[in-house]
Design a protein around this motif. Structure first.
Motif, PDB file in Angstrom:
ATOM      1  N   UNK A 175     -20.136  16.735   2.320  1.00  0.00           N
ATOM      2  CA  UNK A 175     -19.227  17.627   3.054  1.00  0.00           C
ATOM      3  C   UNK A 175     -18.227  16.787   3.849  1.00  0.00           C
ATOM      4  N   UNK A 176     -16.989  17.252   3.963  1.00  0.00           N
ATOM      5  CA  UNK A 176     -15.981  16.492   4.716  1.00  0.00           C
ATOM      6  C   UNK A 176     -16.427  16.142   6.133  1.00  0.00           C
ATOM      7  N   UNK A 177     -17.151  17.036   6.798  1.00  0.00           N
ATOM      8  CA  UNK A 177     -17.596  16.772   8.179  1.00  0.00           C
ATOM      9  C   UNK A 177     -18.598  15.624   8.251  1.00  0.00           C
ATOM     10  N   UNK A 178     -19.275  15.331   7.124  1.00  0.00           N
ATOM     11  CA  UNK A 178     -20.275  14.267   7.091  1.00  0.00           C
ATOM     12  C   UNK A 178     -19.737  12.947   6.548  1.00  0.00           C
ATOM     13  N   UNK A 179     -18.511  12.959   6.068  1.00  0.00           N
ATOM     14  CA  UNK A 179     -17.929  11.768   5.448  1.00  0.00           C
ATOM     15  C   UNK A 179     -17.456  10.779   6.512  1.00  0.00           C
ATOM     16  N   UNK A 180     -17.649   9.486   6.262  1.00  0.00           N
ATOM     17  CA  UNK A 180     -17.151   8.497   7.226  1.00  0.00           C
ATOM     18  C   UNK A 180     -15.624   8.486   7.229  1.00  0.00           C
ATOM     19  N   UNK A 181     -15.023   8.229   8.379  1.00  0.00           N
ATOM     20  CA  UNK A 181     -13.563   8.221   8.452  1.00  0.00           C
ATOM     21  C   UNK A 181     -12.970   6.989   7.758  1.00  0.00           C
ATOM     22  N   UNK A 182     -11.751   7.164   7.294  1.00  0.00           N
ATOM     23  CA  UNK A 182     -11.018   6.031   6.725  1.00  0.00           C
ATOM     24  C   UNK A 182     -10.808   4.988   7.814  1.00  0.00           C
ATOM     25  N   UNK A 183     -10.671   3.735   7.371  1.00  0.00           N
ATOM     26  CA  UNK A 183     -10.282   2.694   8.324  1.00  0.00           C
ATOM     27  C   UNK A 183      -8.799   2.890   8.579  1.00  0.00           C
ATOM     28  N   UNK A 184      -8.496   3.758   9.514  1.00  0.00           N
ATOM     29  CA  UNK A 184      -7.124   4.189   9.758  1.00  0.00           C
ATOM     30  C   UNK A 184      -6.399   3.349  10.776  1.00  0.00           C
ATOM     31  N   UNK A 185      -5.362   3.947  11.339  1.00  0.00           N
ATOM     32  CA  UNK A 185      -4.446   3.229  12.226  1.00  0.00           C
ATOM     33  C   UNK A 185      -5.117   2.606  13.436  1.00  0.00           C
ATOM     34  N   UNK A 186      -6.005   3.340  14.109  1.00  0.00           N
ATOM     35  CA  UNK A 186      -6.595   2.768  15.322  1.00  0.00           C
ATOM     36  C   UNK A 186      -7.456   1.557  14.983  1.00  0.00           C
ATOM     37  N   UNK A 187      -8.194   1.636  13.868  1.00  0.00           N
ATOM     38  CA  UNK A 187      -9.001   0.483  13.482  1.00  0.00           C
ATOM     39  C   UNK A 187      -8.121  -0.666  13.013  1.00  0.00           C
ATOM     40  N   UNK A 188      -7.029  -0.346  12.355  1.00  0.00           N
ATOM     41  CA  UNK A 188      -6.114  -1.382  11.895  1.00  0.00           C
ATOM     42  C   UNK A 188      -5.478  -2.081  13.095  1.00  0.00           C
ATOM     43  N   UNK A 189      -5.098  -1.295  14.102  1.00  0.00           N
ATOM     44  CA  UNK A 189      -4.499  -1.888  15.294  1.00  0.00           C
ATOM     45  C   UNK A 189      -5.495  -2.790  16.007  1.00  0.00           C
ATOM     46  N   UNK A 190      -6.776  -2.438  15.956  1.00  0.00           N
ATOM     47  CA  UNK A 190      -7.806  -3.273  16.570  1.00  0.00           C
ATOM     48  C   UNK A 190      -8.129  -4.489  15.721  1.00  0.00           C
ATOM     49  N   UNK A 191      -7.645  -4.525  14.483  1.00  0.00           N
ATOM     50  CA  UNK A 191      -7.892  -5.653  13.603  1.00  0.00           C
ATOM     51  C   UNK A 191      -9.163  -5.547  12.776  1.00  0.00           C
ATOM     52  N   UNK A 192      -9.905  -4.461  12.929  1.00  0.00           N
ATOM     53  CA  UNK A 192     -11.175  -4.319  12.210  1.00  0.00           C
ATOM     54  C   UNK A 192     -10.948  -4.245  10.708  1.00  0.00           C
ATOM     55  N   UNK A 193      -9.909  -3.546  10.282  1.00  0.00           N
ATOM     56  CA  UNK A 193      -9.650  -3.415   8.845  1.00  0.00           C
ATOM     57  C   UNK A 193      -9.308  -4.760   8.207  1.00  0.00           C
ATOM     58  N   UNK A 194      -8.854  -5.718   9.007  1.00  0.00           N
ATOM     59  CA  UNK A 194      -8.491  -7.029   8.476  1.00  0.00           C
ATOM     60  C   UNK A 194      -9.678  -7.982   8.370  1.00  0.00           C
ATOM     61  N   UNK A 195     -10.819  -7.590   8.911  1.00  0.00           N
ATOM     62  CA  UNK A 195     -12.000  -8.444   8.841  1.00  0.00           C
ATOM     63  C   UNK A 195     -12.546  -8.479   7.417  1.00  0.00           C
ATOM     64  N   UNK A 196     -13.201  -9.556   7.034  1.00  0.00           N
ATOM     65  CA  UNK A 196     -13.823  -9.615   5.711  1.00  0.00           C
ATOM     66  C   UNK A 196     -14.863  -8.494   5.569  1.00  0.00           C
ATOM     67  N   UNK A 197     -15.002  -7.934   4.353  1.00  0.00           N
ATOM     68  CA  UNK A 197     -15.939  -6.818   4.142  1.00  0.00           C
ATOM     69  C   UNK A 197     -17.361  -7.108   4.617  1.00  0.00           C
ATOM     70  N   UNK A 198     -17.854  -8.313   4.393  1.00  0.00           N
ATOM     71  CA  UNK A 198     -19.217  -8.643   4.797  1.00  0.00           C
ATOM     72  C   UNK A 198     -19.368  -8.577   6.318  1.00  0.00           C
ATOM     73  N   UNK A 199     -18.360  -9.032   7.042  1.00  0.00           N
ATOM     74  CA  UNK A 199     -18.420  -8.969   8.503  1.00  0.00           C
ATOM     75  C   UNK A 199     -18.362  -7.516   8.987  1.00  0.00           C
ATOM     76  N   UNK A 200     -17.499  -6.692   8.363  1.00  0.00           N
ATOM     77  CA  UNK A 200     -17.450  -5.263   8.708  1.00  0.00           C
ATOM     78  C   UNK A 200     -18.810  -4.618   8.472  1.00  0.00           C
TER      79      UNK A 200
END
Length: 139
Positions: A105-130
């Protein structure tokens, strides 16, 4: 709208998944083979995505383009989930193994690594570190 979640067995990373998409294509689109046709196909085709579990973590999603019946190698019928080539990273979330696929269900789906995470730099981390940060509930 309804999503599907499925294990990407033997696929340890988004890079390997991206490579796999080149091997299973129909009419130029990437496909994922499964045994059964979703009974709620109309809802899945109304903007749903295929969420992928790799090494015990939900790591990404791909928008679902279509569903198509197919003949499997053993002669039985199966289903191809036709997906977009776009692999959208999502906030990693632990997921226990399961057989086949499940509705998500959409309510149970994890959110995309969107703008706020990108601004924090989390989306740029290597997948294993995430993944490790998610296992520690830090993201």
């Amino acid at each position: 709208m309804l999503n599907i979640i499925k294990l990407a067995v033997g696929c340890p990373s988004l890079e390997v998944l991206r490579e796999r998409l080149n091997h299973y294509r129909v009419n130029g689109h990437a496909t994922v083979q499964t045994r059964t046709m979703p009974k709620r196909a109309e809802e899945v085709l109304d903007g749903g995505s295929l969420y992928r579990v790799m090494d015990g973590m939900i790591l990404c999603r791909q928008p679902i383009i279509g569903l198509k019946s197919c003949q499997r190698a053993d002669g039985s019928t199966g289903t191809l989930i036709v997906v977009s080539d776009d692999i959208i990273p999502v906030q990693p979330r632990p997921m226990r193994p399961f057989q086949g696929w499940r509705y998500l269900e959409p309510k149970d789906a994890p959110p995309d690594l969107g703008n706020s995470l990108t601004q924090d730099g989390i989306a740029d981390l290597p997948p294993q570190l995430r993944r490790e940060l998610a296992e520690l509930a830090l993201i």
